[in-house]
Enzyme design. Sequence first.
Site, PDB file in Angstrom:
ATOM      1  N   ASP A   4      -0.067  -0.809  -4.826  1.00 11.41           N
ATOM      2  CA  ASP A   4      -0.516  -2.161  -5.148  1.00 11.41           C
ATOM      3  C   ASP A   4      -1.074  -2.194  -6.561  1.00 11.41           C
ATOM      4  O   ASP A   4      -1.939  -2.987  -6.889  1.00 11.41           O
ATOM      5  CB  ASP A   4      -1.543  -2.658  -4.132  1.00 11.41           C
ATOM      6  CG  ASP A   4      -2.697  -1.687  -3.968  1.00 11.41           C
ATOM      7  OD1 ASP A   4      -2.537  -0.524  -4.371  1.00 11.41           O
ATOM      8  OD2 ASP A   4      -3.750  -2.094  -3.460  1.00 11.41           O
ATOM      9  N   LYS A  39       7.556   0.976   1.461  1.00 10.77           N
ATOM     10  CA  LYS A  39       8.254   0.232   0.403  1.00 10.77           C
ATOM     11  C   LYS A  39       9.634   0.817   0.128  1.00 10.77           C
ATOM     12  O   LYS A  39      10.610   0.096   0.019  1.00 10.77           O
ATOM     13  CB  LYS A  39       7.439   0.259  -0.908  1.00 10.77           C
ATOM     14  CG  LYS A  39       6.124  -0.448  -0.838  1.00 10.77           C
ATOM     15  CD  LYS A  39       5.357  -0.336  -2.136  1.00 10.77           C
ATOM     16  CE  LYS A  39       4.948   1.076  -2.484  1.00 10.77           C
ATOM     17  NZ  LYS A  39       4.012   1.690  -1.538  1.00 10.77           N
ATOM     18  N   LYS A  61       6.625   9.364  -7.687  1.00 13.01           N
ATOM     19  CA  LYS A  61       7.076  10.232  -6.572  1.00 13.01           C
ATOM     20  C   LYS A  61       8.614  10.417  -6.612  1.00 13.01           C
ATOM     21  O   LYS A  61       9.158  11.296  -5.987  1.00 13.01           O
ATOM     22  CB  LYS A  61       6.633   9.575  -5.251  1.00 13.01           C
ATOM     23  CG  LYS A  61       6.672  10.488  -4.041  1.00 13.01           C
ATOM     24  CD  LYS A  61       5.895   9.923  -2.852  1.00 13.01           C
ATOM     25  CE  LYS A  61       6.569   8.739  -2.202  1.00 13.01           C
ATOM     26  NZ  LYS A  61       6.037   8.369  -0.881  1.00 13.01           N
ATOM     27  N   LYS A  96       0.831  -1.213   0.000  1.00 17.10           N
ATOM     28  CA  LYS A  96       0.000   0.000   0.000  1.00 17.10           C
ATOM     29  C   LYS A  96       0.867   1.266   0.000  1.00 17.10           C
ATOM     30  O   LYS A  96       1.969   1.252   0.530  1.00 17.10           O
ATOM     31  CB  LYS A  96      -0.872  -0.043   1.250  1.00 17.10           C
ATOM     32  CG  LYS A  96      -1.848   1.081   1.416  1.00 17.10           C
ATOM     33  CD  LYS A  96      -2.614   0.890   2.713  1.00 17.10           C
ATOM     34  CE  LYS A  96      -3.335   2.157   3.117  1.00 17.10           C
ATOM     35  NZ  LYS A  96      -2.474   3.183   3.695  1.00 17.10           N
TER      36      LYS A  96
HETATM   37  P1  ADP Z   1       6.172   4.006   0.381  1.00 17.45           P
HETATM   38  O1  ADP Z   1       7.412   3.902  -0.405  1.00 17.45           O
HETATM   39  O2  ADP Z   1       5.506   2.686   0.611  1.00 17.45           O
HETATM   40  O3  ADP Z   1       5.201   5.019  -0.148  1.00 17.45           O
HETATM   41  P2  ADP Z   1       7.917   5.191   2.367  1.00 17.45           P
HETATM   42  O4  ADP Z   1       9.007   4.200   2.499  1.00 17.45           O
HETATM   43  O5  ADP Z   1       8.185   6.415   1.563  1.00 17.45           O
HETATM   44  O6  ADP Z   1       6.572   4.499   1.867  1.00 17.45           O
HETATM   45  O7  ADP Z   1       7.478   5.569   3.862  1.00 17.45           O
HETATM   46  C1  ADP Z   1       6.506   6.565   4.110  1.00 17.45           C
HETATM   47  C2  ADP Z   1       6.920   7.373   5.339  1.00 17.45           C
HETATM   48  O8  ADP Z   1       6.888   6.532   6.494  1.00 17.45           O
HETATM   49  C3  ADP Z   1       8.341   7.918   5.248  1.00 17.45           C
HETATM   50  O9  ADP Z   1       8.367   9.210   5.783  1.00 17.45           O
HETATM   51  C4  ADP Z   1       9.152   6.949   6.107  1.00 17.45           C
HETATM   52  O10 ADP Z   1      10.256   7.579   6.703  1.00 17.45           O
HETATM   53  C5  ADP Z   1       8.147   6.542   7.151  1.00 17.45           C
HETATM   54  N1  ADP Z   1       8.398   5.175   7.654  1.00 17.45           N
HETATM   55  C6  ADP Z   1       8.505   4.041   6.927  1.00 17.45           C
HETATM   56  N2  ADP Z   1       8.727   2.965   7.718  1.00 17.45           N
HETATM   57  C7  ADP Z   1       8.771   3.449   8.990  1.00 17.45           C
HETATM   58  C8  ADP Z   1       8.980   2.837  10.288  1.00 17.45           C
HETATM   59  N3  ADP Z   1       9.182   1.521  10.416  1.00 17.45           N
HETATM   60  N4  ADP Z   1       8.961   3.651  11.368  1.00 17.45           N
HETATM   61  C9  ADP Z   1       8.758   4.983  11.234  1.00 17.45           C
HETATM   62  N5  ADP Z   1       8.566   5.604  10.074  1.00 17.45           N
HETATM   63  C10 ADP Z   1       8.564   4.860   8.955  1.00 17.45           C
HETATM   64 MG    MG Z   2       7.930   4.802  -2.197  1.00 22.65          MG
END
Ligand code: ADP
Ligand code: MG
Length: 271
Positions: free
Chosen positions: A126, A13, A39, A8
């Site tokens: 997803d 990710k 992004k 999601k």
């Molecule tokens: P996605 O790639 O799935 O969209 P991101 O990896 O960019 O998600 O994460 C979204 C936000 O959540 C970022 O600001 C990231 O730093 C934060 N984040 C991700 N995993 C954790 C975690 N385990 N604890 C705290 N913050 C997290």
């Molecule tokens: Mg991402």
Amino acid sequence: MRISVYGKGGIGKSTVSSNLSVALAKRGKKVLQIGCDPKHDSTFTIAGKLIPTVIDVLEEENYKYEEIDENDIIFPGYGGVDTVEAGGPAPGLGCGGYVVGEVVKLLHQLDVYEKYDVMIFDVLEDVVCGGFSVPLQQSDYVCIVTANDFDSLFAANRIITSIKEKSKTYPVKLAGIIGNRTDIQDLIDVYAKKVGAPIINVVPLSEEIRMSRVNGKTLFAIEEEGGGSKNNLTGNFLAIADYLLASPEKIEIEPLGDREVFSLLRKSSLE
Ligand code: ADP
Ligand code: MG
């Protein structure tokens, strides 16, 4: 080995895939991290900057693919990990999935696939249709990132359904589920058991991880600079790397129908 990371939006990710890329590099592998989300921040923590996207470069060269060189799109990053960002069309124009398909084609054309032990595709949410499904079709393994909540597990189930479908015609296998942003895993446990998916690791909700993103560094870089990781979070990612490097066997997965996810998680959360 090619690995796709799905889950999601906002679930972690990019966080998981970038730290996993460095963990694999720490295990001696030559790794390419490929950001496939419009992004275009998947590789930020590894490269330490927003690198030019493949779409930026293609635009500059008037979409003459033959003019593009490996060095125009692949940028070195922390720990010896190389990075690529697909990028995307301006909002409302074109199709992000098409871009991902084109980038994969370009990487093939440049013979990049042979140069890396591991390629990690950090995919868009997803969405597993059109070009966004190209990484899935080209991967040996898929890791699904989910929190301990309904929405991300619902998304996980849709991805598992796609993997099952695609695995009829492609070599793709589910590696397993990576829990993220949670200290509790009861719903993840119930779901994983029901569909037959292994839980590779569960990464806690962590201020260190949130800050690593803000500071544009992986946990490994912060650790090296003496800034933590107090909770041995790098150990979580090394464990995920080792799990994948052991080339897990194909698992028989039984994804649920949409309505079954509702009833499974409602029941389990009430118990
Ligand atoms: P996605 O790639 O799935 O969209 P991101 O990896 O960019 O998600 O994460 C979204 C936000 O959540 C970022 O600001 C990231 O730093 C934060 N984040 C991700 N995993 C954790 C975690 N385990 N604890 C705290 N913050 C997290
Ligand atoms: Mg991402």
